[in-house]
Design a protein around this motif. Structure first.
Motif, short mmCIF file in Angstrom:
data_model
loop_
_atom_site.label_atom_id
_atom_site.label_comp_id
_atom_site.label_asym_id
_atom_site.label_seq_id
_atom_site.Cartn_x
_atom_site.Cartn_y
_atom_site.Cartn_z
N GLY A 188 0.90 -0.97 -0.05
CA GLY A 188 0.01 0.08 -0.03
C GLY A 188 0.99 1.15 0.00
O GLY A 188 1.98 1.05 0.16
N GLU A 189 0.44 2.44 -0.29
CA GLU A 189 0.95 3.54 -0.17
C GLU A 189 1.01 4.24 1.22
O GLU A 189 0.22 4.02 1.95
N GLY A 190 2.14 4.88 1.43
CA GLY A 190 2.50 5.48 2.66
C GLY A 190 3.26 4.59 3.69
O GLY A 190 3.76 3.42 3.32
N GLY A 191 3.53 5.34 4.96
CA GLY A 191 4.74 4.52 5.67
C GLY A 191 4.26 3.11 6.16
O GLY A 191 3.02 2.82 6.17
N HIS A 192 4.96 2.23 6.49
CA HIS A 192 4.74 0.92 6.99
C HIS A 192 3.99 0.11 6.01
O HIS A 192 2.91 -0.43 6.29
N GLY A 193 4.27 0.11 4.73
CA GLY A 193 3.61 -0.67 3.60
C GLY A 193 1.96 -0.27 3.61
O GLY A 193 1.32 -1.11 2.95
N GLY A 194 1.74 0.92 3.88
CA GLY A 194 0.39 1.40 3.65
C GLY A 194 -0.42 1.39 5.04
O GLY A 194 -1.64 1.82 5.06
N GLY A 195 0.14 0.71 6.00
CA GLY A 195 -0.60 0.61 7.35
C GLY A 195 -0.79 1.69 7.99
O GLY A 195 -1.90 1.98 8.68
N ASP A 196 0.09 2.84 8.02
CA ASP A 196 -0.17 4.15 8.64
C ASP A 196 -1.50 4.87 7.96
O ASP A 196 -2.26 5.26 8.77
N ASN A 197 -1.51 4.74 6.60
CA ASN A 197 -2.76 5.41 6.16
C ASN A 197 -3.89 4.56 6.53
O ASN A 197 -5.18 5.37 6.81
N ALA A 198 -3.93 3.44 6.71
CA ALA A 198 -5.12 2.53 7.14
C ALA A 198 -5.47 2.73 8.43
O ALA A 198 -6.64 2.92 8.78
N MET A 199 -4.54 2.90 9.21
CA MET A 199 -4.68 3.04 10.63
C MET A 199 -5.32 4.45 10.86
O MET A 199 -6.50 4.77 11.61
N LEU A 200 -4.68 5.47 10.09
CA LEU A 200 -5.37 6.92 10.32
C LEU A 200 -6.84 6.85 9.75
O LEU A 200 -7.72 7.66 10.31
N ALA A 201 -7.03 6.13 8.90
CA ALA A 201 -8.53 6.05 8.20
C ALA A 201 -9.35 5.47 9.27
O ALA A 201 -10.51 5.99 9.59
N ASP A 202 -8.87 4.40 9.95
CA ASP A 202 -9.79 3.76 11.20
C ASP A 202 -10.09 4.72 12.16
O ASP A 202 -11.06 4.80 12.83
N LEU A 203 -8.77 5.39 12.60
CA LEU A 203 -9.20 6.35 13.62
C LEU A 203 -9.94 7.66 13.35
O LEU A 203 -10.61 8.29 14.21
N PHE A 204 -9.50 8.30 12.13
CA PHE A 204 -10.10 9.42 11.79
C PHE A 204 -10.97 10.03 10.73
O PHE A 204 -11.67 10.69 10.50
N GLU A 206 -12.88 7.26 7.32
CA GLU A 206 -13.65 6.23 7.07
C GLU A 206 -13.09 5.13 6.85
O GLU A 206 -11.98 4.73 5.79
N PRO A 207 -13.11 3.80 7.66
CA PRO A 207 -12.66 2.62 7.71
C PRO A 207 -12.95 2.12 6.38
O PRO A 207 -13.75 1.69 5.82
N GLY A 208 -11.64 1.21 5.81
CA GLY A 208 -12.08 0.61 4.61
C GLY A 208 -12.44 -0.80 4.80
O GLY A 208 -12.57 -1.33 5.95
N ASP A 209 -12.32 -1.65 3.80
CA ASP A 209 -12.75 -2.93 4.14
C ASP A 209 -11.56 -3.67 4.81
O ASP A 209 -10.60 -3.60 4.65
N ASP A 210 -12.10 -4.58 5.79
CA ASP A 210 -10.89 -5.42 6.39
C ASP A 210 -11.10 -6.93 6.56
O ASP A 210 -11.45 -7.46 7.92
N PRO A 211 -11.04 -7.62 5.22
CA PRO A 211 -11.45 -8.89 5.62
C PRO A 211 -10.81 -9.78 6.26
O PRO A 211 -11.11 -10.95 6.82
N LEU A 212 -9.32 -9.49 6.42
CA LEU A 212 -8.69 -10.39 7.28
C LEU A 212 -8.52 -9.69 8.63
O LEU A 212 -7.73 -10.19 9.40
N GLN A 213 -9.34 -8.83 8.99
CA GLN A 213 -9.40 -8.71 10.53
C GLN A 213 -8.01 -7.94 10.96
O GLN A 213 -7.54 -8.28 11.89
N ARG A 214 -7.10 -7.18 10.19
CA ARG A 214 -5.85 -6.48 10.68
C ARG A 214 -6.17 -5.41 11.65
O ARG A 214 -5.02 -5.18 12.22
#
Length: 255
Positions: A188-204, A206-214
């Protein structure tokens, strides 16, 4: 002398232990750890012939040519975030890792027995020239290796890359009775292989799809940090530590 033992197993290794819990789908049963201060600290530096010491880089001439020194005034971001804000929290970001009072272990080994009978051997070295992960899974059908190397975050006082940005990542599969092959994957794009952007979206956002429950919850956070806490107790008391000793684990198991 009383040692401030085990800071890295909570501050740094918690992220690694969280990954292991997620990958294995299990939680620790028993933890044993050993650690030592082998590189940082004044005594180790003196053994290597170092004779000039300073408490912090800012304002000390002895730090001028030290490759380990962090010169915050040379980076607008570090200066604004840390140096100019020291009066707010008295946090000195540029303290010397070879000064007096450095006691936290920089070389650690941990053995973890998981509830699903998996055995983890974990090694952390806090002074190596590369930052990243070497992860290996050995199983009944072969071996999987992941090598992840991050770009240098701070170098000589200047920011080179965003924190957690990747230099390279390779995953190789070694089947038991077949030729090894490289796995194809997309970061993914951004720091930590895209993990940073996904975490920020979860917190602040719109959370995206998370089929693996990461996305981690409070239980995942508690179980990851308890691995480090158990390791600290193990080093201090020189014994294996069972997770059942923690009241929090017993409470979570009862839910």
């Amino acid at each position: 002398e009383k040692r401030n033992s085990g800071g890295l197993l909570v501050h740094k290794s918690t992220h690694h232990f969280d990954l292991m819990n997620f990958w294995l789908g299990s939680y620790p049963q028993r933890v044993y750890a050993e650690g030592a201060l082998r590189f940082y600290g004044r005594e180790n530096a003196e053994k290597r012939g170092v004779s000039h010491f300073y408490p912090r880089a800012h304002g000390y001439a002895a730090a001028k040519d030290d490759p380990f020194a962090l010169h915050m005034e040379e980076s607008a971001q570090l200066k604004a975030l840390y140096l100019d804000a020291e009066h707010e929290d008295s946090y000195f970001r540029d303290q010397s890792v070879f000064g007096d009072g450095i006691t936290i272990e920089d070389t650690l080994s941990v053995l973890v027995k998981y509830q699903n009978q998996t055995q983890l051997t974990y090694s952390l070295n806090a002074y190596l020239p590369q930052e990243g992960l070497n992860v290996v899974f050995n199983g009944s059908r072969g071996r999987l290796e992941m090598k992840l190397v991050e770009n240098s975050y701070v170098n000589g006082g200047g920011l080179r890359e965003a924190e957690g940005s990747l230099d390279r990542c390779d995953i190789t599969v070694y089947p038991m009775f077949a030729a090894p092959w490289k796995a194809d994957f997309t970061l993914g794009e951004g720091g930590h292989g895209g993990g940073d952007n996904a975490m920020l979206a979860d917190l602040f956002g719109e959370p995206g799809d998370d089929p693996l429950q990461r996305a981690a919850d409070h239980r995942a956070g508690a179980m990851s940090i308890l691995t480090g806490i158990a390791g600290n107790i193990s080093m201090q008391q020189q014994r294996p530590v069972n997770f059942s000793e923690f009241e929090l684990v017993r409470r979570l198991a009862g839910r």
